[in-house]
Design a protein around this motif. Structure first.
Motif, PDB file in Angstrom:
ATOM      1  N   THR A  72      32.278  22.900  56.044  1.00 32.57           N
ATOM      2  CA  THR A  72      33.012  23.615  54.995  1.00 32.57           C
ATOM      3  C   THR A  72      34.504  23.349  55.123  1.00 32.57           C
ATOM      4  O   THR A  72      35.201  23.089  54.128  1.00 32.57           O
ATOM      5  N   VAL A  73      35.018  23.412  56.339  1.00 34.07           N
ATOM      6  CA  VAL A  73      36.441  23.177  56.565  1.00 34.07           C
ATOM      7  C   VAL A  73      36.810  21.747  56.183  1.00 34.07           C
ATOM      8  O   VAL A  73      37.917  21.492  55.677  1.00 34.07           O
ATOM      9  N   GLU A  74      35.908  20.816  56.399  1.00 32.69           N
ATOM     10  CA  GLU A  74      36.165  19.427  55.996  1.00 32.69           C
ATOM     11  C   GLU A  74      36.400  19.337  54.490  1.00 32.69           C
ATOM     12  O   GLU A  74      37.237  18.546  54.029  1.00 32.69           O
ATOM     13  N   ALA A  84      33.455  23.157  45.125  1.00 34.82           N
ATOM     14  CA  ALA A  84      34.144  22.150  45.937  1.00 34.82           C
ATOM     15  C   ALA A  84      35.437  21.651  45.301  1.00 34.82           C
ATOM     16  O   ALA A  84      36.144  20.832  45.899  1.00 34.82           O
ATOM     17  N   GLU A  85      35.764  22.132  44.091  1.00 29.78           N
ATOM     18  CA  GLU A  85      36.991  21.704  43.418  1.00 29.78           C
ATOM     19  C   GLU A  85      37.975  22.860  43.233  1.00 29.78           C
ATOM     20  O   GLU A  85      39.093  22.640  42.760  1.00 29.78           O
ATOM     21  N   ARG A  86      37.589  24.073  43.598  1.00 32.89           N
ATOM     22  CA  ARG A  86      38.432  25.240  43.306  1.00 32.89           C
ATOM     23  C   ARG A  86      39.714  25.263  44.128  1.00 32.89           C
ATOM     24  O   ARG A  86      40.781  25.597  43.617  1.00 32.89           O
ATOM     25  N   PRO A 107      39.261  20.020  61.522  1.00 34.15           N
ATOM     26  CA  PRO A 107      39.481  19.044  60.446  1.00 34.15           C
ATOM     27  C   PRO A 107      40.735  19.301  59.602  1.00 34.15           C
ATOM     28  O   PRO A 107      41.208  18.385  58.921  1.00 34.15           O
ATOM     29  N   LEU A 108      41.273  20.502  59.642  1.00 33.61           N
ATOM     30  CA  LEU A 108      42.469  20.782  58.846  1.00 33.61           C
ATOM     31  C   LEU A 108      43.706  20.076  59.387  1.00 33.61           C
ATOM     32  O   LEU A 108      44.662  19.836  58.652  1.00 33.61           O
ATOM     33  N   GLY A 109      43.707  19.772  60.661  1.00 31.58           N
ATOM     34  CA  GLY A 109      44.878  19.111  61.236  1.00 31.58           C
ATOM     35  C   GLY A 109      46.135  19.932  61.000  1.00 31.58           C
ATOM     36  O   GLY A 109      46.137  21.150  61.212  1.00 31.58           O
ATOM     37  N   PRO A 110      47.222  19.306  60.514  1.00 28.79           N
ATOM     38  CA  PRO A 110      48.483  20.013  60.329  1.00 28.79           C
ATOM     39  C   PRO A 110      48.447  21.067  59.229  1.00 28.79           C
ATOM     40  O   PRO A 110      49.367  21.878  59.121  1.00 28.79           O
TER      41      PRO A 110
END
Length: 283
Positions: A54-56, A27-29, A98-101
């Protein structure tokens, strides 16, 4: 004026402990990668639509200026060949919301068999897509690169839809016989097509693959430094992805490409400072 650069992935075994901290929780990579580059290819989405959760986590690890160029699932592009894709496309768009822009462009990579006679299917598919996203198409049929009429027809289809044409520049890779195992493997898998250096939109996207030699890779991208500098001067906002067959040095090479453009355009914003791979000490 902004240039985004990146690689084909955000985690790669040869980078661990050299360029990125190791060990590092999954989760930090992406967060660590984003201190090196400000864009990444979303190749994994070709194989399966990710879970929204996951995308969040991807969104949480990047700022809003970070660019994902996400490949549409193969069920859409290769299995259904752009027909009857409503359910799969809806699931994909919902997952990446969730990625938005950060979802800079959705990447429609078409199979090599998808040729000029299929352009009606592409035009229809692009027409049905929601306007909330930017789209970019990668073709691999030789006719689009060798037949001027086919090239013009594809450009017309893309221009009407406001979509970009993504070139995959493999000229440096094929310039000399392979010298490493990774280069030999790439020779069997990568498309051998003429390079294209024209943009259709204000947001061109370039995929460039060099050699496992950093020097050969850098020498081979010289035409792109000229082209990208010109695009930026015109007010365009390009994204450039640097590949090598083994990708072992892709991270620093992507930054080197950005640095070369910045020497020509000093007002170009700098990339972030990479995360330390080891704790700082006093001695």
């Amino acid at each position: 004026m902004r240039l985004h650069v990146g690689c084909a992935m955000w985690t790669h075994a040869p980078w661990r402990g050299r360029f990125l901290p190791h060990p590092l929780a999954p989760a930090e990579r992406l967060r660590a990668y984003a201190t090196w580059c400000n864009a990444v290819e979303g190749n994994t989405t070709f194989y399966a639509t990710p879970a929204r959760s996951t995308v969040e986590t991807w969104a949480a690890q990047t700022d809003e200026d970070f660019r994902f160029v996400l490949k549409l699932p193969r069920t859409i592009t290769h299995e259904r060949r752009l027909a009857d894709t409503g359910e799969d496309l809806t699931a994909f768009l919902d997952a990446i919301e969730p990625l938005g822009p950060r979802a800079h462009a959705l990447w429609i990579q078409l199979p090599a068999a998808f040729g000029p006679t299929d352009l009606g299917s592409l035009a229809s598919f692009l027409h049905r897509l929601p306007r909330a996203h930017r789209y970019a198409v990668e073709v691999r049929h030789p006719a689009f690169f060798t037949d001027p009429r086919a090239e013009r027809r594809l450009e017309q289809v893309l221009t009407r839809a406001g979509a970009e044409w993504i070139p995959f520049d493999t000229e440096t890779l094929f310039r000399a016989p392979p010298a490493t195992d990774a280069e030999r493997e790439s020779w069997t898998k990568k498309p051998r097509l003429p390079s294209r250096r024209e943009a259709l939109t204000a947001h061109p996207i370039i995929r460039y693959i060099g050699r496992d030699s950093a020097e050969e890779t850098e020498n081979g991208w010289a035409p792109w430094t000229e082209k990208v500098t010109a695009w930026l001067a015109e007010g365009r906002s390009p994204t450039v992805f640097i590949h090598t067959p083994d990708n072992a040095e892709a991270l620093p090479l992507a930054r080197r490409f950005h640095a070369q453009i910045r020497t020509r355009l000093p007002t170009l914003p700098a990339l972030p400072t990479p995360t330390e791979t080891e704790p700082l000490t006093l001695f």
